[in-house]
Design a protein around this motif. Structure first.
Motif, mmCIF file in Angstrom:
data_model
loop_
_atom_site.group_PDB
_atom_site.id
_atom_site.type_symbol
_atom_site.label_atom_id
_atom_site.label_comp_id
_atom_site.label_asym_id
_atom_site.label_seq_id
_atom_site.Cartn_x
_atom_site.Cartn_y
_atom_site.Cartn_z
ATOM 1 N N LEU A 56 0.815 -1.224 0.000
ATOM 2 C CA LEU A 56 0.000 0.000 0.000
ATOM 3 C C LEU A 56 0.848 1.274 0.000
ATOM 4 N N HIS A 57 2.185 1.091 0.071
ATOM 5 C CA HIS A 57 3.111 2.237 0.149
ATOM 6 C C HIS A 57 2.774 3.142 1.332
ATOM 7 N N CYS A 58 2.521 2.497 2.459
ATOM 8 C CA CYS A 58 2.240 3.262 3.678
ATOM 9 C C CYS A 58 3.033 2.656 4.830
ATOM 10 N N SER A 59 2.990 3.290 5.982
ATOM 11 C CA SER A 59 3.722 2.777 7.137
ATOM 12 C C SER A 59 2.903 1.691 7.838
ATOM 13 N N LYS A 60 3.617 0.829 8.578
ATOM 14 C CA LYS A 60 2.921 -0.202 9.347
ATOM 15 C C LYS A 60 2.023 0.446 10.405
ATOM 16 N N ALA A 61 2.451 1.601 10.913
ATOM 17 C CA ALA A 61 1.654 2.330 11.916
ATOM 18 C C ALA A 61 0.281 2.699 11.355
ATOM 19 N N SER A 62 0.227 2.975 10.045
ATOM 20 C CA SER A 62 -1.065 3.306 9.413
ATOM 21 C C SER A 62 -2.033 2.133 9.493
ATOM 22 N N LEU A 63 -1.495 0.918 9.349
ATOM 23 C CA LEU A 63 -2.346 -0.267 9.448
ATOM 24 C C LEU A 63 -2.897 -0.411 10.857
ATOM 25 N N TYR A 64 -2.026 -0.158 11.845
ATOM 26 C CA TYR A 64 -2.441 -0.309 13.248
ATOM 27 C C TYR A 64 -3.454 0.750 13.670
ATOM 28 N N TYR A 65 -3.557 1.823 12.898
ATOM 29 C CA TYR A 65 -4.576 2.831 13.166
ATOM 30 C C TYR A 65 -5.972 2.240 12.924
ATOM 31 N N TYR A 66 -6.061 1.341 11.938
ATOM 32 C CA TYR A 66 -7.345 0.735 11.576
ATOM 33 C C TYR A 66 -7.581 -0.617 12.236
ATOM 34 N N PHE A 67 -6.498 -1.362 12.485
ATOM 35 C CA PHE A 67 -6.612 -2.705 13.060
ATOM 36 C C PHE A 67 -5.565 -2.881 14.158
ATOM 37 N N PRO A 68 -5.966 -3.339 15.348
ATOM 38 C CA PRO A 68 -5.006 -3.460 16.456
ATOM 39 C C PRO A 68 -3.914 -4.499 16.205
ATOM 40 N N ASP A 69 -4.220 -5.520 15.383
ATOM 41 C CA ASP A 69 -3.224 -6.554 15.080
ATOM 42 C C ASP A 69 -3.655 -7.307 13.825
ATOM 43 N N LYS A 70 -2.822 -8.254 13.405
ATOM 44 C CA LYS A 70 -3.119 -8.989 12.164
ATOM 45 C C LYS A 70 -4.361 -9.857 12.312
ATOM 46 N N LYS A 71 -4.595 -10.394 13.497
ATOM 47 C CA LYS A 71 -5.773 -11.244 13.706
ATOM 48 C C LYS A 71 -7.060 -10.442 13.481
ATOM 49 N N ALA A 72 -7.075 -9.201 13.968
ATOM 50 C CA ALA A 72 -8.252 -8.342 13.761
ATOM 51 C C ALA A 72 -8.449 -8.054 12.274
ATOM 52 N N MET A 73 -7.339 -7.859 11.563
ATOM 53 C CA MET A 73 -7.424 -7.642 10.119
ATOM 54 C C MET A 73 -7.935 -8.899 9.421
ATOM 55 N N HIS A 74 -7.430 -10.044 9.854
ATOM 56 C CA HIS A 74 -7.849 -11.334 9.296
ATOM 57 C C HIS A 74 -9.360 -11.513 9.474
ATOM 58 N N LEU A 75 -9.856 -11.211 10.661
ATOM 59 C CA LEU A 75 -11.298 -11.330 10.930
ATOM 60 C C LEU A 75 -12.105 -10.404 10.026
ATOM 61 N N ALA A 76 -11.602 -9.181 9.835
ATOM 62 C CA ALA A 76 -12.305 -8.218 8.981
ATOM 63 C C ALA A 76 -12.334 -8.694 7.531
ATOM 64 N N VAL A 77 -11.244 -9.315 7.084
ATOM 65 C CA VAL A 77 -11.199 -9.877 5.725
ATOM 66 C C VAL A 77 -12.240 -10.984 5.586
ATOM 67 N N LEU A 78 -12.319 -11.866 6.582
ATOM 68 C CA LEU A 78 -13.289 -12.963 6.539
ATOM 69 C C LEU A 78 -14.725 -12.440 6.544
ATOM 70 N N GLU A 79 -14.974 -11.370 7.295
ATOM 71 C CA GLU A 79 -16.316 -10.768 7.310
ATOM 72 C C GLU A 79 -16.675 -10.225 5.927
#
Length: 201
Positions: free
Chosen positions: A38-61
């Motif tokens: 995404l050409h962004c910082s890892k901190a930007s991801l953590y702004y939206y998702f607290p961790d990879k598991k939360a992101m994984h759950l959002a993808v599955l939803e």
């Protein structure tokens, strides 16, 4: 406008994560790789998702929404109830084949209770859609069934049960390999044919 931008960025993150998870598997994907895509910082991801598991759950939803939208299409214009029930299995086959690297069964075991609640809701939606198809079959005279709700529930639970009874070498949280998955689908189709014949008798 700011909220729209936030929503857009969240969607972009989920799309990038889905692409990575689908290609490499969720376990082998890192937050750094998604950030690089995404050409962004890892901190930007953590702004939206607290961790990879939360992101994984959002993808599955997100996938679940698309899955049930596809199921809804299949069950909204029924010309043959028997064919609609077969089409539901084909939708399931298509989605699982496409998203087999998302480690759905693993996260069912390790995921938080909110995800398990989501799994229960998803099962109820599938039972509801299947019941509606059976009711349409009864209304058209295609099926002779006394209790559509009970039959729909039994059919869905039976088909789901084959996921766990067909493989003889997997634990409940392991993903199916392609050959085993095909065996499960074929047995689901055979079981569905038995149900259909029983409902047409």
């Amino acid at each position: 406008m700011h909220t729209e931008n936030k929503d857009e960025m969240r969607d972009k993150i989920l799309e990038a994560a889905l692409k990575r998870f689908t290609h490499y598997g969720a376990a082998k994907t890192t937050m750094n790789e998604i950030a690089d895509d995404l050409h962004c910082s890892k901190a930007s991801l953590y702004y939206y998702f607290p961790d990879k598991k939360a992101m994984h759950l959002a993808v599955l939803e997100k996938i679940a929404e698309a899955y049930f939208a596809e199921m809804q299409k299949v069950t909204s214009h029924i010309t043959s109830a028997a064919q609609a029930l077969h089409d539901i299995i084909e939708v399931k086959k298509g989605f699982i084949s496409k998203f087999c690297r998302l480690e759905i069964f693993k996260i069912q075991k390790d995921g938080p209770s909110v995800f398990l609640e989501g799994v229960k809701r998803a099962k109820q939606i599938e039972i509801g859609l299947t019941t509606n198809v059976i009711k349409a079959g009864i209304a058209s005279g295609e099926f002779k069934v006394d209790n559509a709700e009970l039959t729909g529930d039994l059919l869905v639970q039976s088909l789901m049960g084959l996921r766990f009874s067909v493989p003889d070498h997997l634990s409940n949280d392991e993903e199916l390999d392609e050959a085993t998955f095909e065996r499960v689908i074929e047995k689901q189709k055979l079981l569905l044919d038995i149900f259909i014949k029983g409902m047409q008798a």
